[in-house]
Write an enzyme that holds these catalytic residues in place. Structure first.
Site, PDB file in Angstrom:
ATOM      1  N   VAL A 115      58.984  23.696  54.049  1.00 40.01           N
ATOM      2  CA  VAL A 115      59.777  24.681  53.303  1.00 40.01           C
ATOM      3  C   VAL A 115      61.166  24.132  52.985  1.00 40.01           C
ATOM      4  O   VAL A 115      62.038  24.869  52.523  1.00 40.01           O
ATOM      5  CB  VAL A 115      59.914  26.011  54.099  1.00 40.01           C
ATOM      6  CG1 VAL A 115      58.542  26.636  54.334  1.00 40.01           C
ATOM      7  CG2 VAL A 115      60.658  25.817  55.425  1.00 40.01           C
ATOM      8  N   HIS A 158      53.785  27.305  52.086  1.00 40.34           N
ATOM      9  CA  HIS A 158      54.478  28.147  53.062  1.00 40.34           C
ATOM     10  C   HIS A 158      55.817  28.664  52.539  1.00 40.34           C
ATOM     11  O   HIS A 158      56.648  29.117  53.317  1.00 40.34           O
ATOM     12  CB  HIS A 158      54.679  27.372  54.371  1.00 40.34           C
ATOM     13  CG  HIS A 158      53.375  27.048  55.058  1.00 40.34           C
ATOM     14  ND1 HIS A 158      53.264  26.122  56.064  1.00 40.34           N
ATOM     15  CD2 HIS A 158      52.119  27.532  54.867  1.00 40.34           C
ATOM     16  CE1 HIS A 158      51.992  26.054  56.471  1.00 40.34           C
ATOM     17  NE2 HIS A 158      51.285  26.888  55.749  1.00 40.34           N
ATOM     18  N   CYS A 192      63.719  39.746  48.952  1.00 40.19           N
ATOM     19  CA  CYS A 192      63.699  41.172  49.288  1.00 40.19           C
ATOM     20  C   CYS A 192      62.261  41.674  49.163  1.00 40.19           C
ATOM     21  O   CYS A 192      61.662  41.567  48.095  1.00 40.19           O
ATOM     22  CB  CYS A 192      64.608  41.961  48.359  1.00 40.19           C
ATOM     23  SG  CYS A 192      64.465  43.745  48.640  1.00 40.19           S
TER      24      CYS A 192
HETATM   25 ZN    ZN Z   1      65.736  44.721  46.989  1.00 38.12          ZN
END
Ligand code: ZN
Length: 247
Positions: free
Chosen positions: A103, A119, A127
């Site tokens: 990553v 990954h 979010c």
């Molecule tokens: Zn958000």
């Protein structure tokens, strides 16, 4: 079997479509210890406790203790000669693309044109409430209030795949592997699924494996040993030699 460079060069030149699968071992030479090695991230944070989606959803403050440590591990790391050698091979037309379990974004930083990150990527925050992505900044590594989404106020997480989350880009991975008759396995024993399925898929298509690791894994040392060959040594040493011989 142990492969010498002549064998590796011949194998790559005669393949129709070459793909690389990379793992933690390729980034060790950039100063990022394998999370699973002694002293690695998982010896300080039990992944079953901290690295799960449930931990983030139920106790994001606790999960962020791991995310900050992960961020400090990755901060300021630079690509090493192995990342650059794969980029050279891609640009010279010897490599169709890279599938990585890492990553750290170092393949892209080295200029590799096609990198599929199973990954996820640590470079951004995600979010889960509204899918907003924003850069992961050094300020997020300092202890303090939880980073929250500026659009909806939900806590943010690194844009990496946690345990209990689905791996990414599997359709693109399948497309990249379609017709692949040689898989370069670099810095990984490819024992953890879904990465472990990739060598098997290439073999089922009649392809072969060329492994770049410090020591034989099950790919070349046993089990699948008849179909793979190992170029032994640190990838930061072996891949630049190979890239040079291919030019
Ligand atoms: Zn958000």
């Amino acid at each position: 079997m142990i492969a010498d460079y002549d064998h590796a060069v011949r194998t790559i030149r005669s393949a129709r479509r070459v793909v690389a699968l990379t793992g933690a071992g390729i980034s060790v030479e950039s100063g990022i210890p394998d999370f699973r090695s002694p002293g690695g991230l998982w010896s300080h944070f039990d992944p079953a406790e901290y690295a799960t989606l449930s931990c983030f959803l139920h106790d994001p403050e606790k999960a962020w203790r791991l995310y900050r440590e992960l961020g400090r591990t990755l901060l300021g790391r630079e690509p090493n000669p192995a990342h650059f050698a794969l980029a050279r091979m891609s640009k010279a037309g010897h490599l169709a693309g890279i599938v990585t379990q890492n990553v750290d974004g170092l393949h892209q930083r080295a200029g590799n044109p096609l990198v599929l990150e199973m990954h996820g990527e640590h470079g951004r925050l995600q979010c889960l409430g509204c899918d907003l992505l924003e850069p992961f900044l050094p300020a997020h590594l300092e202890d303090g209030p939880l980073p929250r989404c500026r659009a909806c106020g939900e806590p943010l997480k690194p844009n990496v795949v946690l345990f209990e989350e689905s791996v990414r880009e599997m359709l693109e991975v399948a497309r990249l592997l379609d017709g692949c008759d040689l898989l370069l396995v670099v810095g990984t024993s490819a024992e953890v699924y879904p990465a472990a399925g990739l060598p098997l898929e290439v073999l089922s298509q009649g392809g072969s494996l060329l492994e770049f690791n410090l020591a034989p894994t099950r790919l070349t040392g046993g089990g699948l040993g008849r179909v793979g060959a190992l170029v032994e040594g640190p990838a930061g040493v072996t891949l630049p030699i190979l890239a040079g011989r291919l030019e």
